[in-house]
Scaffold this active site. Sequence first.
Site, PDB file in Angstrom:
ATOM      1  N   LYS A  22       4.999 -13.345   2.349  1.00  0.00           N
ATOM      2  CA  LYS A  22       5.768 -12.523   1.395  1.00  0.00           C
ATOM      3  C   LYS A  22       6.461 -11.363   2.113  1.00  0.00           C
ATOM      4  CE  LYS A  22       3.585  -9.216  -1.038  1.00  0.00           C
ATOM      5  NZ  LYS A  22       4.222  -7.886  -0.884  1.00  0.00           N
ATOM      6  N   ASN A  23       5.719 -10.649   2.949  1.00  0.00           N
ATOM      7  CA  ASN A  23       6.268  -9.441   3.568  1.00  0.00           C
ATOM      8  C   ASN A  23       7.313  -9.735   4.643  1.00  0.00           C
ATOM      9  OD1 ASN A  23       4.720  -7.952   1.877  1.00  0.00           O
ATOM     10  ND2 ASN A  23       3.347  -7.116   3.449  1.00  0.00           N
ATOM     11  N   CYS A 116       2.779   4.462  -6.209  1.00  0.00           N
ATOM     12  CA  CYS A 116       2.129   3.232  -6.645  1.00  0.00           C
ATOM     13  C   CYS A 116       0.636   3.447  -6.503  1.00  0.00           C
ATOM     14  CB  CYS A 116       2.584   2.039  -5.827  1.00  0.00           C
ATOM     15  SG  CYS A 116       1.966   2.020  -4.164  1.00  0.00           S
ATOM     16  N   ARG A 121       3.628   6.904  -0.988  1.00  0.00           N
ATOM     17  CA  ARG A 121       4.591   6.027  -0.337  1.00  0.00           C
ATOM     18  C   ARG A 121       6.038   6.530  -0.421  1.00  0.00           C
ATOM     19  NH1 ARG A 121       2.789  -0.105  -1.399  1.00  0.00           N
ATOM     20  NH2 ARG A 121       3.820  -0.444   0.586  1.00  0.00           N
ATOM     21  N   ASP A 308      -3.637  -4.016   4.955  1.00  0.00           N
ATOM     22  CA  ASP A 308      -3.580  -5.058   3.924  1.00  0.00           C
ATOM     23  C   ASP A 308      -4.790  -6.002   3.966  1.00  0.00           C
ATOM     24  OD1 ASP A 308      -1.222  -4.014   3.020  1.00  0.00           O
ATOM     25  OD2 ASP A 308       0.060  -5.616   3.781  1.00  0.00           O
ATOM     26  N   ARG A 400       1.788 -11.314  -7.677  1.00  0.00           N
ATOM     27  CA  ARG A 400       2.897 -10.744  -6.911  1.00  0.00           C
ATOM     28  C   ARG A 400       2.887 -11.247  -5.475  1.00  0.00           C
ATOM     29  NH1 ARG A 400       2.526  -4.932  -6.265  1.00  0.00           N
ATOM     30  NH2 ARG A 400       3.973  -5.614  -4.673  1.00  0.00           N
TER      31      ARG A 400
HETATM   32  C1  UD1 Z   1       4.610  -2.435   4.352  1.00  0.00           C
HETATM   33  C2  UD1 Z   1       3.997  -3.635   3.641  1.00  0.00           C
HETATM   34  C3  UD1 Z   1       2.635  -3.266   3.058  1.00  0.00           C
HETATM   35  C4  UD1 Z   1       1.731  -2.667   4.137  1.00  0.00           C
HETATM   36  C5  UD1 Z   1       2.444  -1.526   4.876  1.00  0.00           C
HETATM   37  C6  UD1 Z   1       1.647  -1.007   6.063  1.00  0.00           C
HETATM   38  C7  UD1 Z   1       5.912  -4.880   2.854  1.00  0.00           C
HETATM   39  C8  UD1 Z   1       6.739  -5.308   1.691  1.00  0.00           C
HETATM   40  N1  UD1 Z   1       4.888  -4.067   2.596  1.00  0.00           N
HETATM   41  O1  UD1 Z   1       4.820  -1.434   3.365  1.00  0.00           O
HETATM   42  O2  UD1 Z   1       2.044  -4.456   2.521  1.00  0.00           O
HETATM   43  O3  UD1 Z   1       0.555  -2.194   3.557  1.00  0.00           O
HETATM   44  O4  UD1 Z   1       3.720  -1.964   5.373  1.00  0.00           O
HETATM   45  O5  UD1 Z   1       1.389  -2.017   6.960  1.00  0.00           O
HETATM   46  O6  UD1 Z   1       6.134  -5.289   3.981  1.00  0.00           O
HETATM   47  N2  UD1 Z   1       5.899   6.570   5.136  1.00  0.00           N
HETATM   48  C9  UD1 Z   1       6.483   7.823   5.012  1.00  0.00           C
HETATM   49  N3  UD1 Z   1       7.835   7.900   4.798  1.00  0.00           N
HETATM   50  C10 UD1 Z   1       8.623   6.780   4.710  1.00  0.00           C
HETATM   51  C11 UD1 Z   1       8.026   5.512   4.844  1.00  0.00           C
HETATM   52  C12 UD1 Z   1       6.655   5.436   5.061  1.00  0.00           C
HETATM   53  O7  UD1 Z   1       5.805   8.842   5.082  1.00  0.00           O
HETATM   54  O8  UD1 Z   1       9.840   6.928   4.519  1.00  0.00           O
HETATM   55  C13 UD1 Z   1       4.431   6.456   5.354  1.00  0.00           C
HETATM   56  C14 UD1 Z   1       3.726   5.736   4.197  1.00  0.00           C
HETATM   57  O9  UD1 Z   1       3.394   6.613   3.148  1.00  0.00           O
HETATM   58  C15 UD1 Z   1       2.506   5.185   4.895  1.00  0.00           C
HETATM   59  C16 UD1 Z   1       3.022   4.848   6.301  1.00  0.00           C
HETATM   60  O10 UD1 Z   1       4.215   5.612   6.461  1.00  0.00           O
HETATM   61  O11 UD1 Z   1       1.490   6.152   5.001  1.00  0.00           O
HETATM   62  C17 UD1 Z   1       3.329   3.388   6.504  1.00  0.00           C
HETATM   63  O12 UD1 Z   1       4.169   2.923   5.472  1.00  0.00           O
HETATM   64  P1  UD1 Z   1       5.211   1.729   5.712  1.00  0.00           P
HETATM   65  O13 UD1 Z   1       4.928   1.082   7.024  1.00  0.00           O
HETATM   66  O14 UD1 Z   1       6.595   2.238   5.475  1.00  0.00           O
HETATM   67  O15 UD1 Z   1       4.821   0.720   4.532  1.00  0.00           O
HETATM   68  P2  UD1 Z   1       5.773  -0.175   3.672  1.00  0.00           P
HETATM   69  O16 UD1 Z   1       6.928  -0.653   4.479  1.00  0.00           O
HETATM   70  O17 UD1 Z   1       6.032   0.473   2.357  1.00  0.00           O
END
Ligand code: UD1
Length: 423
Positions: A22-23, A116, A121, A308, A400
């Site tokens: 999915k990811n 969420c 996030r 995850d 999902r």
């Molecule tokens: C993706 C995965 C999710 C997984 C996560 C971490 C998908 C669709 N989802 O989520 O399943 O749990 O990676 O491996 O691929 N952060 C910030 N600012 C930002 C973006 C992120 O502070 O603009 C922080 C987040 O709050 C978190 C960390 O960075 O603490 C990692 O988040 P991120 O790697 O961006 O996760 P996702 O891409 O949302």
Amino acid sequence: MDYLQINGGKKLSGRVTISGAKNAALPVIAATILSDKPVTLTNLPNVVDIRTLLKLLTMLGGKVDHEGTVAHIDNSTINSHKAVYEIVAQMRASILVLGPLLARFGECEVSLPGGCAIGQRPIDLHLKALEAMGATIEIKGGYVHAIAPEGGLKGTKIIFDTITVGGTENTLMAAALANGTTTIINAAKEPEIVQLCEMLASAGVSIKGTGTSELTIEGTGGVPLTFPETRIIPDRIEAGTYLCAGAITNSEITLEAVEPEHIRATIDKLESMGFTFTIGENSITIHPAEVIKPVNIVTVEYPGFPTDMQAQLMAVAVVAEGESLIEERLFENRFMHVSELNRLGADIWLKGNTAAVKGVDRLYGADVMATDLRASSALVLAGLVAEGTTNVRRIYHLDRGYDDLEGKLAALGADIVRKKEQK
Ligand code: UD1
């Protein structure tokens, strides 16, 4: 609303085929926006999140022909650049259309995803990267309005101060059509990022450093891409979840259509708990442990132990002999499964972002509530060994991201059925 009813105590056996990730599929689908030619994607998992993002493409004016694991997408007809709240609220990953829409059309509006169940996030790093490429960004009425500079986005050097999977993906897609060279420092290295880099490279975009924390992308200067057929990589989290199903029931099962290297961190932890493995090129067999030993886990970015998989490994630790410590470093609120596991008889104490899990001899079936995607699968895993009946409610979270979880587990010998809630 559906729920899963599980009668615990059955040993599992046999083989299970792992679906596409999915990811990995979500950014690949978003990347098709960078093209004005038809694109075919194969090995898509049959999960709600994929259908949600494909629906978003049709709402933007794209044409999608989706059946089973294959989607034919034609984004030459996109005539709207607005990703509406109704879709983004259903799935945070819709934010992945921001980079490609902006790069191809020079402007877009994407609803802010909001929080969420697993934490705040934010998307500040996505926005900062696009601003560094010259975009003007304004947040108004719950939407991100982004406008590229005259002549298109400009390549630049972007340093992420936190490693972000989604932020790296959005930046990569924007950089692919930008003018000049973009360098991403402290990029995420997850297999999903590698798939996206390879997809962009297959369309002729020059990318150096794929699979490392420094990526250098030569943009096409606004010329849309033409992608060959793209096959989605196996789902490492689904695979890890089935390894945990084998582990918690102490059974021998074989996973097929997997990429063992992507699941190394999970295999290592299960090995330290006493399980053994036979690893083939695209298959993994887990063999039972004599004694299930406790484990210490800290969640980190790839190739470390994935957040995850934290909930599922915790479910296994619940039946280990001894005390395990599990520390969550990526998301501040990702322990919603703890109180539900305790309702099944687990003995877990939370202090800050660490859970102390004292192994118990047995779990007892109960009604439990799913709170987020991976937490839900941990409850199903616990239900597989709990005495009596466990009803896992609110399984729309599971739908999902897990392709036919109950069907695959039932085929392995679990007593699990999907039922409809009586009103
Ligand atoms: C993706 C995965 C999710 C997984 C996560 C971490 C998908 C669709 N989802 O989520 O399943 O749990 O990676 O491996 O691929 N952060 C910030 N600012 C930002 C973006 C992120 O502070 O603009 C922080 C987040 O709050 C978190 C960390 O960075 O603490 C990692 O988040 P991120 O790697 O961006 O996760 P996702 O891409 O949302």
